[in-house]
Design an enzyme around this catalytic site. Structure first.
Site, short mmCIF file in Angstrom:
data_model
loop_
_atom_site.label_atom_id
_atom_site.label_comp_id
_atom_site.label_asym_id
_atom_site.label_seq_id
_atom_site.Cartn_x
_atom_site.Cartn_y
_atom_site.Cartn_z
N LYS A 260 88.88 20.95 7.50
CA LYS A 260 88.87 22.27 6.89
C LYS A 260 87.93 23.17 7.68
O LYS A 260 88.19 24.35 7.87
CB LYS A 260 88.36 22.19 5.45
CG LYS A 260 89.32 21.47 4.52
CD LYS A 260 88.76 21.45 3.10
CE LYS A 260 89.62 20.58 2.22
NZ LYS A 260 89.14 20.43 0.86
N ARG A 261 86.83 22.59 8.13
CA ARG A 261 85.80 23.39 8.80
C ARG A 261 86.31 23.96 10.12
O ARG A 261 86.11 25.12 10.43
CB ARG A 261 84.56 22.52 9.03
CG ARG A 261 83.35 23.31 9.48
CD ARG A 261 82.08 22.64 8.99
NE ARG A 261 82.01 21.28 9.51
CZ ARG A 261 81.38 20.96 10.62
NH1 ARG A 261 80.79 21.87 11.34
NH2 ARG A 261 81.33 19.70 11.02
#
Ligand code: GLU
Length: 495
Positions: A260-261
């Protein structure tokens, strides 16, 4: 050794998401592999919510995870919003259960209170790093005297609870990665209850796996380091162990872990739902991230996946997320749908753009979808590919104009002449149907020595603004005589 058997001998697996964000591709894959394993073995798939991190968990995220799983068709037998024989399935509601086990660990000497302050732990960590130790805590609170404990309490220190790691090696048997022996010297006494009284993941996870009679824990390799710690906790509590299977990571095309990062909403499952991907395509795609049947077959229906899926065909190395493959699969599944179903599926995208309203003729819309044919990769593509059917307010694409309408005055004049003649022909024909239009146009081009393709492309730009798309005759019929004549006139003025 792994020996958990559910009370009725059934396979029981679980997915245990932390509701701290959206469901990402990796999470969907964990869910799918568990679900397929359960279906294949006629077992149960449980959805447990790991929400002990109260600061980061949200209801919104939990519901987003439910929505994404339901969209994928990965319904759970127990848990989440459904309940079941081992309810509650939200860890935040299971605190008394964990407390019982923590008390047991403290009583049997396998856990102890640690009174170290954050500053002290920092110093210990720095020293450990300097000494190149793999442990960042040295177990100094294992043997505190009663007096020291009392003085810490008097100071107002709030203790954590730590598990006492065993002295002997911990054997981890993994159905995908094989067996390993973990040297306890590499493991520190893990905090299992925070100073605010909230239990930590490694405790809650293995306690719930035992309480819920989970037979197989199938999860990503990012949890590989947690497994020996969970085994140590289970052993200290004499709990039965599930079998473990860790699925290798999903990587991007440069070999970096999909996260996600780093990859933002590219990894969010709901993003694909919103963009008009089919859940069948997504499931098929996710199934092939790390699992293969014979290295050849790419298209699998859900029934086929249930039939063929097992852990022995899950690979040991990472798999690459290839969006092109997802698009290819999606186009395949879109093309499997009949025109009516395809029209239903594109409708929200037209409506959102204000192109279609409740009174728009359904048959006409189905004919447009039919004309578009196999050109959709996602349902969202319907908008750019068909906007010109609904409005003539579009730009003529510069490259196409230059090529087909021409840039010299002479060529432009010729184009205008052809378009004007075509307009006259289309105005005069008695019937505005495919056969009449086609033969009238070919008669004109052939008799006047005009290349068919040049006439067609010039018309096409006038109708759509571009030089590619469905058959021109389909477009002309779908637009209708009045609109076609208007568009030719507009084009001639523009040239
Ligand atoms: N809450 C953990 C996660 O979302 C669960 C890991 C596990 O399956 O044990 O990664």
């Amino acid at each position: 050794m792994s020996d958990t058997v559910a009370p009725n001998g059934q396979v029981r697996v679980r997915m245990a998401p932390s509701p701290t964000g959206f469901l990402h591709i990796g999470g969907a894959r964990t869910a799918l592999f568990n679900w397929l394993f359960a279906k294949h073995h006629k077992g149960a798939f449980i959805l447990r919510i790991d929400d002990t991190d109260m600061a980061r968990s949200t209801d919104e995220s939990m519901h987003e995870i439910y929505t994404a799983l339901k969209w994928l068709g990965l319904e759970w037998d127990e848990g989440g919003d459904k309940g079941g024989p081992y309810a509650p399935y939200l860890q935040s509601e299971r605190k008394p259960i964990y407390e019982k086990y923590v008390t047991q660990l403290l009583d049997n000497g396998n856990a102890y209170h640690c009174y170290c302050t954050a500053e002290e732990l920092d110093v210990i960590r720095t020293e450990a790093r300097a000494a190149k130790s793999t442990r960042s805590y040295d177990g100094r609170c294992r043997h505190l005297s009663q007096e020291t404990v009392e003085s810490y309490i008097a100071e107002g220190r709030k203790p954590t609870v730590r598990i006492r790691m065993p002295d002997n090696h911990i054997r981890v048997d993994d159905l995908i990665l094989g067996s390993r022996n973990i040297d306890p010297a590499t493991l520190e006494d893990e905090v299992i209850v925070r100073s605010n009284g909230m239990p930590n993941y490694n405790l809650t996870s293995i306690v719930d796996d035992a309480e819920m009679h989970i037979t197989h824990v199938i999860r990503g390799t990012e949890h590989l380091n947690n497994t020996p710690k969970q085994i140590a906790i289970a052993n200290a509590l004499s709990l039965n162990l599930p079998q473990f299977a860790h699925i290798p990571l999903v990587l991007d095309d440069s070999g970096r872990k999909l996260s996600k990062r780093h990859h933002g909403d590219l990894v969010a499952v709901n993003r694909y739902r919103e963009q008009g991907y089919l859940s069948e395509a997504m499931l098929n795609f996710v199934a092939r991230l790390g699992w293969s049947y014979d290295d050849k077959q790419e298209i699998f229906s859900v029934t086929e996946l249930i039939d063929k899926f097992d852990l022995d065909r899950v690979g040991k190395s990472g798999s690459v997320f290839d969006i092109k493959k997802l698009e290819w699969l999606n186009a395949h599944y879109i093309n499997e749908l009949d025109i009516s179903a395809r029209t239903d599926a594109v409708m929200p995208f037209w409506e959102e753009e204000g192109l279609v309203v409740s009174t728009t003729n359904r048959d006409w819309l189905e004919n447009i979808v039919e004309a578009v044919g196999e050109r959709l990769t996602t349902f969202q593509d319907i908008v750019p590919q068909t906007r010109y059917f609904f409005t003539d307010d579009f730009e003529y694409e510069a490259k196409a104009v230059k090529k087909w309408w021409g840039s010299s005055d002479e060529k432009k004049e010729k184009t205008c002449e052809i378009l004007t003649n075509l307009s006259q022909i289309l105005q005069d024909i008695p019937e505005f149907d495919l056969e009449t239009i086609e033969s009238a146009i070919w008669k004109y081009t052939d008799e006047n020595d005009i290349k068919r393709v040049a006439a067609m492309q010039s018309m096409r730009i006038a109708m759509t603004g571009t030089s590619f798309g469905p058959s021109l005759f389909d477009i002309v019929i779908l637009l209708g005589r009045d609109d076609v004549l208007k568009r030719i006139e507009k084009a001639v003025t523009s040239i």
